[in-house]
Design a protein around this motif. Sequence first.
Motif, mmCIF file in Angstrom:
data_model
loop_
_atom_site.group_PDB
_atom_site.id
_atom_site.type_symbol
_atom_site.label_atom_id
_atom_site.label_comp_id
_atom_site.label_asym_id
_atom_site.label_seq_id
_atom_site.Cartn_x
_atom_site.Cartn_y
_atom_site.Cartn_z
ATOM 1 N N ALA A 195 0.839 -1.205 0.000
ATOM 2 C CA ALA A 195 0.000 0.000 0.000
ATOM 3 C C ALA A 195 0.868 1.248 0.000
ATOM 4 N N ARG A 196 1.950 1.206 0.776
ATOM 5 C CA ARG A 196 2.850 2.362 0.825
ATOM 6 C C ARG A 196 3.424 2.665 -0.553
ATOM 7 N N HIS A 254 0.690 4.329 -2.476
ATOM 8 C CA HIS A 254 0.484 5.685 -1.948
ATOM 9 C C HIS A 254 1.581 6.632 -2.451
ATOM 10 N N GLU A 255 2.800 6.125 -2.402
ATOM 11 C CA GLU A 255 3.946 6.941 -2.798
ATOM 12 C C GLU A 255 3.859 7.321 -4.271
ATOM 13 N N PHE A 315 -2.910 12.478 -4.003
ATOM 14 C CA PHE A 315 -3.380 12.689 -2.622
ATOM 15 C C PHE A 315 -3.273 14.165 -2.255
#
Lengths: 112, 94
Positions: B62-63, B66-67, B73
């Motif tokens: 997930a990281r 996300h990154e 975001f």
Amino acid sequence: MTNPTFERIQAEIDAHPVMLFMKGTAMFPQCGFSARVVQILSHLNVPFHTANVLEDAELRDGIKQFSNWPTIPQLYIKGELVGGSDIVSEMFQSGELATLLKEKGIPHQDAA
Amino acid sequence: MASRSERLHACLLAGFAPLLLEVQDDSARHAGHAGARPEGETHFSVHLVSDVFRGQSRVARARAVHEALAVEFAGGLHALSLKLQTPDEHATVF
């Protein structure tokens, strides 16, 4: 750590073996993703503590930076980020969440 | 200008060499909720199958996503539901 919000978050996750940062409260969740995590923890009869980020703008921003995780809810078990509602749901369905709780010595009742 | 859905798709395609990539805009289902915007494009679901995830924990996967999507975001992406699998996991699901 010099950031007071980070210190507050750290104190919360140190004090509570199962700590959920969420929108709303366990009784009245204000977001479907937060509600799902509450539902799972309740289903497993896990004692847990919550913090409502909607009541605290510093916490709402701070928790995202604290773990470098951009969304809420966030579940911490024994100080470690387990994940948000997707991960918690997957781990619940596969039985991994119950296993993790057992490993960490946190009382709960298996869904089965 | 490309929609956020198209940008997410392009970004994940470039970053993860996926064997399967589905991006769904769920914003309409969340209209009026906190974080929703009148113009939409706030709530998305992604199903991504990639070799990159092999040996990675759920949080690490997930990281990574996300990154890759940090710009989105920062630009108003509010909720991102992720199903991140290796090819093996995808093949063995029921």
